[in-house]
Design an enzyme around this catalytic site. Structure first.
Site, PDB file in Angstrom:
ATOM      1  N   ARG A 214       0.469  -1.302  -0.110  1.00  0.00           N
ATOM      2  CA  ARG A 214      -0.407   0.175  -0.024  1.00  0.00           C
ATOM      3  C   ARG A 214       0.710   1.357  -0.443  1.00  0.00           C
ATOM      4  NH1 ARG A 214      -3.062  -3.933   2.106  1.00  0.00           N
ATOM      5  NH2 ARG A 214      -1.949  -3.777   4.242  1.00  0.00           N
TER       6      ARG A 214
ATOM      7  N   GLU B  61       1.765  -7.202  13.182  1.00  0.00           N
ATOM      8  CA  GLU B  61       1.007  -7.558  13.890  1.00  0.00           C
ATOM      9  C   GLU B  61       0.829  -8.848  14.611  1.00  0.00           C
ATOM     10  OE1 GLU B  61      -2.691  -5.910  15.394  1.00  0.00           O
ATOM     11  OE2 GLU B  61      -2.353  -5.170  12.797  1.00  0.00           O
TER      12      GLU B  61
END
Length: 181
Positions: free
Chosen positions: A68, A105
């Site tokens: 992104r 994460e």
């Protein structure tokens, strides 16, 4: 620019981001920017806010983190007169690369950059859509600094403050447009 105008833009950006619970695994609140990209005004606001911030900073490299960061990095680089350098997942770049492992994460990964894409004395901006734990941005910083360049700042559309990624960056400046849910 008036503060009220910036607030309107930030609000438009924040309200265009969709949150998807339990993606890609249970417990993760995924911040989906595809809905931001479907809103031309919010997308333009996002790019414009970054360009306004970096236009006069003498940045020579905008390094976009896959995938992104590839969306926001090129228009910012073009607008400020900098080159765009993609930071990619393993085995996506042809030719000689340097790599850096990092924690996500929800797992681990590796990032690569072409040897020679960044030069000593380059002044770099690292851009991604989101900072969570900070592992991705730290790996990007290490790659760029190993090439001898200076990372002036990291920039993200979204920050998940509860994951404390900003702390992992240490004294590296981080600019964020919105706080995630």
């Amino acid at each position: 620019m008036a503060v009220a105008e910036e607030d309107v833009r930030i609000h438009r950006i924040a309200s265009s981001i969709r949150v998807i619970p339990d993606f890609p695994k249970p417990g993760v609140m995924f911040q989906d920017i595809t809905t931001l990209l479907l809103d031309p005004k919010a997308f333009r606001d996002t790019v414009d806010l970054f360009v306004e911030r970096y236009r006069d900073k003498r940045i020579s490299v905008v390094a976009g983190v896959e995938a992104r960061g590839f969306i926001f990095g090129p228009p910012i680089a073009l607008a400020i007169g900098a080159k765009f350098v993609p930071l990619r997942k393993p085995k996506k770049l042809p030719g000689e690369v340097i790599s850096e492992d990092y924690s996500l994460e929800y797992g681990t990964d590796k990032m690569e950059m072409h040897v020679g894409a960044v030069q000593p004395k380059d002044r770099a901006l690292v851009i991604d859509d989101l900072i969570a734990t900070g592992g991705t941005l730290c790996a990007a910083i290490k790659l760029i600094e190993r090439a001898g360049a200076e990372v002036l700042e990291c920039a993200c559309v979204i920050e998940l403050p509860e994951l404390k990624g900003r702390e992992k960056l240490g004294d590296r400046p981080l600019f964020v447009l919105v706080k995630g849910a």
